[in-house]
Motif scaffolding. Sequence first.
Motif: not given
Ligand code: ADP
Length: 775
Positions: A237, A242, A268, A270-272, A305, A590, A630
């Motif tokens: 979720a 986001q 960190g 959650g962009k990805t 991923r 990460d 992280r």
């Molecule tokens: P960024 O790309 O901004 O550095 P990531 O997308 O890698 O960030 O997210 C950081 C961590 O948080 C990852 O381990 C990812 O799996 C986790 N994550 C991202 N979005 C969520 C969410 N909505 N709920 C729980 N965990 C999340």
Amino acid sequence: MVARQGELFSSDIPEWELDAASSTLAALIAFSEPPFGPFHYRVPDELTLSLKPGMRVKVPLGKGNREMVGYCLAMEVVPQAASRLKPIAESLDLQPLCTGNLLKLVDWMSQYYLTPIGQVFEAIIPAGVRTQAGTRMKTLLTPAPNVAFDPNRENTGTGTSDSVMNGLPTKQRHVLQQLILACEPLTVEQLQKMSNCSSAPIQALRDRGLIEARSERVMEGEDGFSTHANKLLQPPALTADQRVALVSIREALDSSRHQTLLLHGITGSGKTEVYMQAIEHTLTFGRQSIVLVPEISLTPQTRQRFQDRFGSVAVMHSHMSGPERHHQWRRISEGEAKVVVGARSAVFAPVPQLGLIILDEEHENSFKQNTIPRYHARDVALHRASLERIPLVLGSATPSLETYRRAQLGKYKMLNLPRRIHNRPLPEVSIIDMRHERIDPNRGSLSKPLHEAMKETLRANGQIILMLNRRGFATSIQCPACGHVVSCPDCDLPLTHHHEGNKAVCHYCDYTIATPPSCPQCKFSNVRYTGSGTQRLEIEIAKGFPNSPLARMDADSMKKPGSHERTLSDFRQGKTQILLGTQMIAKGLDFPNVLLVGVINADSALHFPDFRASERTFQLVTQVAGRSGRGEKPGRVFVQTYSPEHPAIELAREHDFLSFAKQELEHREKFHYPPFASIARVIVRGPDAAATEAFANVITQTAEKVRVSQGATDVRFLGPAPPPLAKLKTFYRFHVMFLADEPIVLNRLLARIQADLKTPKDVEYVIDIDPIDML
Ligand code: ADP
Ligand code: ZN
């Protein structure tokens, strides 16, 4: 005849020309080497239906009718008088290598980067695709049409006419029957096996004209295409931040219009995850996505991923073999990959129904190609997305000032992720002023506070990342008696001492010698190795922390394919506790158990003669700091520097991108640098310094004339001057910098200069539009 061609290529041929019985169909052919063309060639009758723009052809060129491979750009009807044109000899492709919007993209690149269009083709179509790597020609056999099937006759059981069959020797009759019964084309080997015979009867049947043979290209071997057999992971979720970002991207996707969005999210945040859910939405209307990342082999985690979420992902990276690339290219163009993840060249992936382009870490310099055509994947992606009328998402924690400025002006839509996932705090960053640090040989390059922090972290079973942005052991080899520095004869730059192999290496041209045991000039025996690289750091850390497993990641230690994956997976599993390396380790990783990040020398990029030096330092420190804390436990960062008051370092400590951007933009505006101006760099090189400089002067003189004639009063140029790398690989170098308010003005001016210049023998020049490299 002409009218039928007109239907086929209706978009290229005006209606009125179709009546002209006295016209000829011609193709415009471009080459990847001089003369680049494009030139008109006559399309012979047998190719009028099959030849299409984007295919390669063989044509005769010049007086000697040298055979050349060229790219077909367009088909045109030309007046009969032009039928003196030489004919195309042969078409090399069954399918165009490039169609529709990709063809338009190539054309745009050719104009924007002032590069012959054939060279652009050559660069964007992987060599493995051009050579059809991993395929071979196969001969396929079928019964001749006169060996017709006649269902009303019952004789041999094959329905073949008696007269033909009965006249044959038994063996041949048997072979022919087998081929007819197979109901599909067979290879010679297959037919031999089925009819249990040698090749002789088959050849005899071919001689009689009863069996026909044709050649076809078939794929062979495995491809590197991964389709995930496991159960795919479900998305989590989204956080509120986001969700807001995703809604905007979905709106852009639903609008069927082009829009660029900047996802500015701290490390960190959650962009990805936002990218992945945007891709999911794109899939709901049957379209594919391209995800561009700085260097996929550095971030196996990212690729994993995407694979876990989407299954059929095509990954394009720099370690792929020719056949692998060719297979992928084909499968991508057949629409089999839902997502293409790759480095900059994946922006040309031939996906049939492109719905979304994502460019992660958009500030990264590796998106700019340093060889012809010197394109920036971000600008190419922008252009492709606008041709396809789809959204482009640019993501970064530290956006480039070019991108950030456009978002500020409202040209891009700005989306923000200002918090880390689960509200985890950003790590606390301490700046260590190295001017006041006492040198202690037991600590080597480590300051006391960083050394203490490492001990604490290891005691708490945390992991550590150390960055030192220089490879090798020592950055210079100098004699303390006479002052001689061991240098590269081809580049006039100090050689780096490599402990491994005891060699001295030029990092600009790879010139390598055994490290001299004594001064080559005065024979003094205690040469000094100054300046630390990762190899020295590795030795120091191994000595200081003998019980903590350690890995080093830099271009030297990561030469073998798969070594990144191995090193990172060991670190993830806790088999190694300390990971040290160059900027390679600063990006995208990460690891939740990394509780300490140390930057050994934050100044390495700060004092370069480059207007982006501050920006680069801010990005690097912020990115590497972002690897810490992280997971659930908070992280710490220690930054060692001799310039602690420098704004790039102070603001990186505060994680304050906005203040940095504001300050840096004011500076850029004042000095008229990008994003407040467009720049181009012309680099001249040659084996003779005087001749090279003379030609650089011709360039500025020509530029002055063109500037006056075009009324391009806002164009400025600086130089010619020797660049920081005044000699490289035996060539002397000079450069001229061009600046203008508008890229189009610069483009027009340089195009004219390019057309007017006559390059003397032994001198070369290149034009670098929107240069990143100023050395
Ligand atoms: P960024 O790309 O901004 O550095 P990531 O997308 O890698 O960030 O997210 C950081 C961590 O948080 C990852 O381990 C990812 O799996 C986790 N994550 C991202 N979005 C969520 C969410 N909505 N709920 C729980 N965990 C999340
Ligand atoms: Zn060199």
